[in-house]
Write a protein that holds these residues in place. Structure first.
Motif, PDB file in Angstrom:
ATOM      1  N   GLU A  33       0.833  -1.214   0.000  1.00 34.91           N
ATOM      2  CA  GLU A  33       0.000   0.000   0.000  1.00 34.91           C
ATOM      3  C   GLU A  33       0.864   1.259   0.000  1.00 34.91           C
ATOM      4  O   GLU A  33       0.668   2.172   0.798  1.00 34.91           O
ATOM      5  N   ALA A  34       1.815   1.289  -0.947  1.00 34.26           N
ATOM      6  CA  ALA A  34       2.765   2.407  -1.016  1.00 34.26           C
ATOM      7  C   ALA A  34       2.465   3.348  -2.173  1.00 34.26           C
ATOM      8  O   ALA A  34       3.358   4.027  -2.680  1.00 34.26           O
ATOM      9  N   GLY A  35       1.213   3.420  -2.603  1.00 33.55           N
ATOM     10  CA  GLY A  35       0.850   4.282  -3.724  1.00 33.55           C
ATOM     11  C   GLY A  35       0.721   5.736  -3.313  1.00 33.55           C
ATOM     12  O   GLY A  35       0.608   6.078  -2.141  1.00 33.55           O
ATOM     13  N   GLY A  36       0.739   6.611  -4.328  1.00 37.56           N
ATOM     14  CA  GLY A  36       0.537   8.038  -4.099  1.00 37.56           C
ATOM     15  C   GLY A  36       1.819   8.783  -3.815  1.00 37.56           C
ATOM     16  O   GLY A  36       2.871   8.203  -3.553  1.00 37.56           O
ATOM     17  N   GLY A  37       1.738  10.117  -3.898  1.00 38.84           N
ATOM     18  CA  GLY A  37       2.895  10.961  -3.610  1.00 38.84           C
ATOM     19  C   GLY A  37       3.771  11.190  -4.822  1.00 38.84           C
ATOM     20  O   GLY A  37       3.501  10.708  -5.923  1.00 38.84           O
ATOM     21  N   THR A  38       4.838  11.933  -4.607  1.00 38.98           N
ATOM     22  CA  THR A  38       5.800  12.201  -5.676  1.00 38.98           C
ATOM     23  C   THR A  38       6.635  10.950  -5.942  1.00 38.98           C
ATOM     24  O   THR A  38       6.574   9.962  -5.216  1.00 38.98           O
ATOM     25  N   GLN A  39       7.460  11.027  -7.008  1.00 39.88           N
ATOM     26  CA  GLN A  39       8.350   9.900  -7.307  1.00 39.88           C
ATOM     27  C   GLN A  39       9.216   9.561  -6.095  1.00 39.88           C
ATOM     28  O   GLN A  39       9.367   8.398  -5.728  1.00 39.88           O
TER      29      GLN A  39
END
Length: 369
Positions: A62-68
């Motif tokens: 569940e590490a989705g989202g945010g900047t690169q």
């Protein structure tokens, strides 16, 4: 032998499905499937697991989202905890997404060897995040499973020795060939009045094409004004959809639809007159299907789709697209061939090599002790 298989984004799922099938047929190898959660909505993730018969992941980070940078850090932190709790003898990463690079780094920091499926491909364009991911991943990979002799040559030039390079083919084509009998007509087929070989398919998502108003308008104007009097079906990437609204682009001949499932999208491609895209993976699928493909990029990491397949690299100039459409209409598009080893048996070769590699490594360890 326990191996960790990493999937994080839509392109990964098509590549891991046949590997898992092959592992389940191989004695002596077990696996943990780690979904990093890089893509986390239903259309970008869940549908693919269901349609391709991929088992539920052992864990979703569940590490989705945010900047690169934020996403890379989140994946590394959570994958490290996963490997410490469930040590494996090999981490298998696929493709060129953020998860590929982040998990390769994490594994090597824990002294776990890494195998890269689709290693060695290069576009030469450092403005693409994927190119950075490829280069970093390959710089710390132990074993490379490659799709072409071009990829092999790229690796050799960077100093990789032949005993670490395994030319196996393309797992995405394994999935395509297996799923071809199951391809299904998309929900909007009748609504749009589509007929086989009487429409074009368009996909656009790269910032160079969709984040600049004049560029996006220029490409779409060519398709709106084209002399090929057929509809253009445009499954719209979420970021592209937002830009269409911001730039106030009105479309008529170009028919926008929501992102599609794997089986529906490939039915659409299989029955199209041609495909216009800035994706890499789609150029591989069109090559195997024999569908004319126009790539709106200045470089490609899959040159075999151009030299052997049905793909033509147009660049980003709308005028080039206009000329290519005229060529297609005139029936002058080139006839492609299928690249070597794109035969549906790639995953079997990969798993066979993994088994052989670890037999050798264990024998070395036995002799030492």
């Amino acid at each position: 032998m326990l191996i960790s298989i990493v999937a994080g984004a839509r392109p990964n799922f098509m590549k891991i499905a046949p590997i898992i099938d092959a592992i389940e047929e191989e004695e002596g190898i077990s696996y943990r499937l780690i979904h990093t959660g890089q893509h986390y909505d239903k259309k970008m993730s869940g549908d693919f697991f269901e349609q391709l018969g991929i088992p539920e992941p052992h864990v979703n980070l569940e590490a989705g989202g945010g900047t690169q940078a934020e996403q890379t850090a989140a994946i590394m932190l959570k994958f490290e905890k996963e490997l410490l709790a469930n040590p494996s003898e090999l981490v298998v990463v696929v493709g060129d997404v953020t998860s590929t690079m982040a998990c390769a780094i994490t594994a090597q920091k824990l002294c776990i060897p890494v195998a890269h499926v689709e290693g060695g491909i290069r576009s030469g364009d450092w403005s693409m995040p994927e190119e950075i991911n490829r280069m970093v991943t390959d710089s710390i990979t132990n074993y490379f499973f490659t799709t072409s002799e071009v990829a092999n040559a790229n690796l050799r030039r960077s100093g990789v020795t032949d005993d670490r390079i395994f030319f196996v083919g393309n797992t995405m084509i394994d999935t395509l060939l297996k799923q071809m009998p199951k391809l299904s007509k998309p929900y909007f087929w009748e609504e749009l009045g589509l007929e086989k070989k009487q429409y074009l398919v368009l996909t656009l998502h790269r910032p160079s094409n969709v984040d600049d108003a004049s560029q996006l308008k220029g490409l779409l104007k060519v398709l709106e004004d084209s002399e090929i009097q057929v509809p253009v079906v445009f499954p719209v990437h979420p970021r592209t959809c937002k830009n269409l609204e911001v730039f106030d682009i009105q479309l008529h001949n170009v028919k926008t639809v929501e992102p599609m499932s794997y089986l529906e999208f490939n039915y659409l491609v299989q029955n199209a007159m041609g495909v216009i895209t800035d994706s890499g993976g789609i150029t591989e699928e069109t090559t195997v299907m024999g569908i004319p493909c126009m790539t709106l990029r200045d470089s490609t990491e899959r040159p075999e789709t151009c030299t052997l397949g049905t793909n033509v690299l147009l660049g980003s100039n709308p005028a080039a697209l206009r000329e290519a459409l005229a060529k297609l209409q005139a029936g002058e598009w080139k006839k492609g061939t299928i690249p070597p080893l794109w035969d549906g048996k790639t995953a079997e070769r990969i798993v066979g090599h993994i088994s052989d590699i670890f037999k050798v490594e264990r024998e070395k360890a036995r002799l030492v002790f």
